[in-house]
Design a protein around this motif. Structure first.
Motif, PDB file in Angstrom:
ATOM      1  N   ARG A 252      13.879 -75.616  71.014  1.00  0.00           N
ATOM      2  CA  ARG A 252      13.197 -76.622  70.180  1.00  0.00           C
ATOM      3  C   ARG A 252      13.041 -77.936  70.931  1.00  0.00           C
ATOM      4  O   ARG A 252      12.036 -78.632  70.790  1.00  0.00           O
ATOM      5  CB  ARG A 252      13.960 -76.836  68.873  1.00  0.00           C
ATOM      6  CG  ARG A 252      13.792 -75.710  67.862  1.00  0.00           C
ATOM      7  CD  ARG A 252      14.200 -76.158  66.471  1.00  0.00           C
ATOM      8  NE  ARG A 252      15.592 -76.568  66.412  1.00  0.00           N
ATOM      9  CZ  ARG A 252      16.615 -75.753  66.173  1.00  0.00           C
ATOM     10  NH1 ARG A 252      16.385 -74.458  65.977  1.00  0.00           N
ATOM     11  NH2 ARG A 252      17.848 -76.206  66.126  1.00  0.00           N
ATOM     12  N   THR A 253      14.053 -78.284  71.737  1.00  0.00           N
ATOM     13  CA  THR A 253      13.972 -79.513  72.536  1.00  0.00           C
ATOM     14  C   THR A 253      12.788 -79.451  73.496  1.00  0.00           C
ATOM     15  O   THR A 253      12.019 -80.415  73.631  1.00  0.00           O
ATOM     16  CB  THR A 253      15.272 -79.734  73.326  1.00  0.00           C
ATOM     17  OG1 THR A 253      16.354 -79.908  72.410  1.00  0.00           O
ATOM     18  CG2 THR A 253      15.167 -80.955  74.229  1.00  0.00           C
TER      19      THR A 253
ATOM     20  N   GLU B  42      10.129 -77.588  73.167  1.00  0.00           N
ATOM     21  CA  GLU B  42       8.889 -77.582  72.392  1.00  0.00           C
ATOM     22  C   GLU B  42       8.543 -78.979  71.890  1.00  0.00           C
ATOM     23  O   GLU B  42       7.374 -79.379  71.862  1.00  0.00           O
ATOM     24  CB  GLU B  42       9.017 -76.611  71.215  1.00  0.00           C
ATOM     25  CG  GLU B  42       9.028 -75.148  71.654  1.00  0.00           C
ATOM     26  CD  GLU B  42       9.246 -74.198  70.506  1.00  0.00           C
ATOM     27  OE1 GLU B  42       9.790 -74.634  69.458  1.00  0.00           O
ATOM     28  OE2 GLU B  42       8.884 -73.009  70.644  1.00  0.00           O
ATOM     29  N   LYS B  43       9.561 -79.732  71.502  1.00  0.00           N
ATOM     30  CA  LYS B  43       9.325 -81.079  70.975  1.00  0.00           C
ATOM     31  C   LYS B  43       8.759 -82.013  72.041  1.00  0.00           C
ATOM     32  O   LYS B  43       7.984 -82.926  71.736  1.00  0.00           O
ATOM     33  CB  LYS B  43      10.625 -81.658  70.418  1.00  0.00           C
ATOM     34  CG  LYS B  43      10.433 -82.944  69.640  1.00  0.00           C
ATOM     35  CD  LYS B  43      11.730 -83.400  68.992  1.00  0.00           C
ATOM     36  CE  LYS B  43      11.509 -84.680  68.186  1.00  0.00           C
ATOM     37  NZ  LYS B  43      12.757 -85.156  67.551  1.00  0.00           N
ATOM     38  N   THR B  44       9.141 -81.769  73.293  1.00  0.00           N
ATOM     39  CA  THR B  44       8.613 -82.597  74.384  1.00  0.00           C
ATOM     40  C   THR B  44       7.321 -82.020  74.967  1.00  0.00           C
ATOM     41  O   THR B  44       6.818 -82.506  75.967  1.00  0.00           O
ATOM     42  CB  THR B  44       9.661 -82.767  75.502  1.00  0.00           C
ATOM     43  OG1 THR B  44      10.141 -81.482  75.896  1.00  0.00           O
ATOM     44  CG2 THR B  44      10.830 -83.612  75.019  1.00  0.00           C
ATOM     45  N   HIS B  45       6.798 -80.968  74.315  1.00  0.00           N
ATOM     46  CA  HIS B  45       5.483 -80.401  74.638  1.00  0.00           C
ATOM     47  C   HIS B  45       5.398 -79.870  76.069  1.00  0.00           C
ATOM     48  O   HIS B  45       4.355 -79.983  76.714  1.00  0.00           O
ATOM     49  CB  HIS B  45       4.387 -81.433  74.386  1.00  0.00           C
ATOM     50  CG  HIS B  45       4.311 -81.892  72.954  1.00  0.00           C
ATOM     51  ND1 HIS B  45       3.428 -81.349  72.048  1.00  0.00           N
ATOM     52  CD2 HIS B  45       5.029 -82.820  72.272  1.00  0.00           C
ATOM     53  CE1 HIS B  45       3.608 -81.939  70.870  1.00  0.00           C
ATOM     54  NE2 HIS B  45       4.582 -82.834  70.977  1.00  0.00           N
ATOM     55  N   VAL B  46       6.489 -79.286  76.563  1.00  0.00           N
ATOM     56  CA  VAL B  46       6.458 -78.660  77.890  1.00  0.00           C
ATOM     57  C   VAL B  46       5.606 -77.394  77.803  1.00  0.00           C
ATOM     58  O   VAL B  46       5.802 -76.573  76.906  1.00  0.00           O
ATOM     59  CB  VAL B  46       7.886 -78.317  78.363  1.00  0.00           C
ATOM     60  CG1 VAL B  46       7.836 -77.597  79.708  1.00  0.00           C
ATOM     61  CG2 VAL B  46       8.726 -79.583  78.466  1.00  0.00           C
ATOM     62  N   PRO B  47       4.643 -77.208  78.717  1.00  0.00           N
ATOM     63  CA  PRO B  47       3.715 -76.067  78.596  1.00  0.00           C
ATOM     64  C   PRO B  47       4.390 -74.702  78.662  1.00  0.00           C
ATOM     65  O   PRO B  47       4.002 -73.786  77.943  1.00  0.00           O
ATOM     66  CB  PRO B  47       2.757 -76.249  79.782  1.00  0.00           C
ATOM     67  CG  PRO B  47       2.850 -77.697  80.127  1.00  0.00           C
ATOM     68  CD  PRO B  47       4.243 -78.116  79.802  1.00  0.00           C
ATOM     69  N   MET B  48       5.398 -74.563  79.548  1.00  0.00           N
ATOM     70  CA  MET B  48       5.990 -73.242  79.755  1.00  0.00           C
ATOM     71  C   MET B  48       7.503 -73.307  79.670  1.00  0.00           C
ATOM     72  O   MET B  48       8.130 -74.210  80.234  1.00  0.00           O
ATOM     73  CB  MET B  48       5.565 -72.672  81.112  1.00  0.00           C
ATOM     74  CG  MET B  48       4.068 -72.432  81.191  1.00  0.00           C
ATOM     75  SD  MET B  48       3.579 -71.637  82.713  1.00  0.00           S
ATOM     76  CE  MET B  48       1.789 -71.692  82.530  1.00  0.00           C
ATOM     77  N   ILE B  49       8.072 -72.329  78.972  1.00  0.00           N
ATOM     78  CA  ILE B  49       9.516 -72.256  78.790  1.00  0.00           C
ATOM     79  C   ILE B  49      10.004 -70.916  79.341  1.00  0.00           C
ATOM     80  O   ILE B  49       9.458 -69.855  78.996  1.00  0.00           O
ATOM     81  CB  ILE B  49       9.891 -72.379  77.296  1.00  0.00           C
ATOM     82  CG1 ILE B  49       9.385 -73.712  76.716  1.00  0.00           C
ATOM     83  CG2 ILE B  49      11.398 -72.245  77.102  1.00  0.00           C
ATOM     84  CD1 ILE B  49       9.518 -73.819  75.207  1.00  0.00           C
TER      85      ILE B  49
END
Length: 608
Positions: free
Chosen positions: A554-555, A557-564
């Motif tokens: 979630r962290t 995703e919240k910072t809008h990183v394109p790829m996890i």
């Protein structure tokens, strides 16, 4: 109601039904609909309706001005609640409720005309009305009355409040009296109004979506920038994420400039006031500048980069064979913006322009403008923006004679006309030294933003006595074309954040990949991946805090990183990755080598 006539267009001006005075057969009717002219009348009238509601609820209220604006209306006023406090967001519902009551009463809006002296006497105890009167020429002054409310106004207005049913108050703010930050802070309420409920609802949804996309909110979530009262208003502080974003944008644009023949230059950030006096900034732009004194000599901090680039041109003898000379700089500039107009990254006191100046022969203006427009078009398409163009003509405060201005304005129009490029006209909106083409981009919510600009300038070359040697070995005067495409990195980044809702293009995303090892056993493999990505100039982060896996995802995703990437036993054993591609909204398993190849292809997708 859509067939009702609410006003007329007469000789290019909107005239309401209260003012047409038997000239209907000479005018074009304006019907009650969502056309531009109709909305102007409806919006202005709704501002008055709001004022009537306010004074009904707060009898001590006094009103300044309440104009229609591009997407709605506002009113500046002074009012206090019973406890002496000013109005706040929580009071908007009460005002809306009262407005609806007034609409239901279907009040006629009545225009009367008196002399300025009579109106001044009528409102002698109202200091804000006296401020309004100061701005009105002597002669006849019109009043508009509806129910118990009346105000000095030139109109136009709808004939009855029943046409104002589909409105919404959107926000409340402070506004200095007359825009002067040294004067009293009034209350300002903004609203929107349309001719039908469906359009209003669509617009309200857009406003709600815009709030979610607000770059100030997302900037905090993505840890891009911050502001600090100890540093000062309008002076953004770029955090590591934001600085990486800026750096990537600057780095991307640099080789493109070089390919198009631009030479990098760098001018000082403070110049002696003597230079600003020659350029005309001292006389025409001084109120927007900051000054300091060094060794009893006054210096001005640059609000623009043009004088520095003029000095680069002056540094050598120039031949027609050298032209066009194209200088560009990521120039830091400072402008004295009033406190009341600053807004996140959109309006700041320090910013960096993607600035360039082209010195060319007068006969080559058209081809250079077209080359710039091609540059603009490529950049805007890359970021997914549509755009419009507008030619801004000579302002009231300007340098140079009419002939020079006419020549420069015609050069812009000819370049656009000869290539069938459509544009609007903003009368009086030019820079003080020359007319310009403004680039107004449209974002994903269909909002317009002023970004780039192209300005043709005959004045600064003359003021600094610039010259080049022509083919006959004679001195000639070059033309100077001022050009910025993004406008400023700050403003463009703010717009881009809202346009993409924080889902920035992969090639400029501050963090491209978040790597999440499930446990400490997987941390070394995560570090290995991060090192490989760094060699490819792909920024990554390892989220290995003592938190649950879901919280760390979630962290990211919240910072809008394109790829996890989620790294567990299987990934370590097989030298693979579990990829969550947030932009494509896909999950996949692939080997590390396949992932690296995928990222390289992702970066190569950016063509210019």
């Amino acid at each position: 109601m859509n067939s009702d006539i609410i006003a007329y267009k007469l000789n290019g001006e909107i005239v309401d039904t209260q003012s047409i005075n038997g000239r209907e057969d000479q005018a074009t009717p304006i019907y009650f609909d969502n056309s531009k002219d109709s909305l102007e009348v409806i919006r202005h009238s709704c501002a008055h309706l709001m004022a009537e509601a306010i004074i009904s609820l707060y009898p001590n209220a006094k009103f300044f001005v309440g104009p229609a604006i591009e997407d709605g209306f506002y009113y500046d006023f002074r009012a206090f609640k019973e406890d002496g406090s000013k109005l706040g967001e929580g009071d908007l519902k009460d005002i809306e409720k009262k407005m609806k009551e007034l609409i239901d009463s279907k009040q006629n809006i009545i225009k009367t005309v008196s002399t300025k002296k009579e109106i001044s006497e009528k409102f002698k105890d109202d200091d804000l009305k006296q401020e309004v009167l100061k701005r009105i020429p002597d002669g006849e002054v019109s009043l508009y009355t509806q129910g118990s409310f009346e105000d000095i106004c030139r109109g136009p207005h709808v004939p009855n409040t029943r046409y104002l049913r589909f409105f919404k108050l959107t926000r409340i703010a402070g506004a200095y009296l007359g825009g002067d930050e040294k004067r009293e802070m009034l209350t300002r309420i903004y609203g929107v109004v349309f001719a039908d409920k469906e359009t209003l609802n669509e617009h309200v949804k857009m406003i709600e979506e815009a709030k979610k996309r607000d770059h100030r909110k997302l900037g905090v979530e993505m840890k891009l920038f911050t502001f600090d009262e100890q540093i000062g208003a309008g002076l953004p502080i770029w955090l590591p994420n934001g600085a990486r974003l800026r750096s990537k944008l600057e780095k991307f644009l640099f080789p493109i400039h070089r390919q198009r023949g631009y030479q990098p230059v760098r001018g000082p950030e403070i110049l002696k006031s003597d230079a600003w006096k020659i350029s005309g900034h001292y006389t025409n732009y001084k109120e927007n500048m900051y000054f300091t004194t060094i060794d009893e000599q006054e210096y001005g901090i640059k609000p623009m980069n043009c004088v520095g680039h003029v000095k680069v041109y002056e540094s050598d003898i120039r031949s027609y064979r050298d032209l066009p000379l194209k200088f560009f700089e990521y120039g830091v500039v400072h402008r004295h913006e009033k406190s009341g107009v600053m807004h996140g990254l959109f309006r700041v006191r320090e910013f960096t322009q993607d600035d360039a100046h082209i010195f060319c022969e007068p006969s080559k203006i058209k081809e250079n403008i077209l080359e710039i427009l091609d540059f603009v078009d490529n950049i805007m398409k890359l970021f997914g923006f549509n755009y419009e163009m507008e030619i801004s003509t000579r302002p009231e405060k300007a340098i140079g004679d009419d002939k020079i201005w006419e020549m420069a304005t015609d050069a812009l129009k000819t370049a656009l006309d000869d290539n069938n490029l459509s544009y609007g006209i903003d009368e009086g909106g030019g820079a003080f030294y020359g007319p310009k083409i403004d680039i107004k981009i449209k974002d994903s919510l269909n909002r317009k933003w002023q970004c780039g600009t192209i300005q043709v300038d005959f004045n600064l070359p003359e003021r600094f006595d610039l010259s080049y040697i022509d083919e006959n070995n004679e001195k000639q005067r070059p033309v100077m074309i001022h050009r910025a495409i993004l406008g400023s990195f700050e403003r463009f980044i703010g717009i881009l954040i809202e346009h993409t809702a924080g889902e920035l293009p992969f090639f400029i995303a501050p963090t491209n990949v978040s790597i999440i090892p499930i446990s400490d056993n997987h941390y070394e493999y995560a570090k290995e991946i991060a090192t490989m990505l760094q060699k490819l100039e792909i920024d990554s982060e390892i989220l290995h805090k003592n938190e649950t896996l879901n919280k760390r995802i979630r962290t990211a995703e919240k910072t809008h990183v394109p790829m996890i990437l989620v790294i567990g036993d299987s990934e370590v054993e097989n030298r693979s990755v579990a990829l969550r591609d947030r932009r494509a909204k896909q999950r996949s398993e692939m080997s590390l080598d396949e992932f690296i190849k995928f990222l390289k292809e992702k970066l190569n997708e950016v063509h210019f």
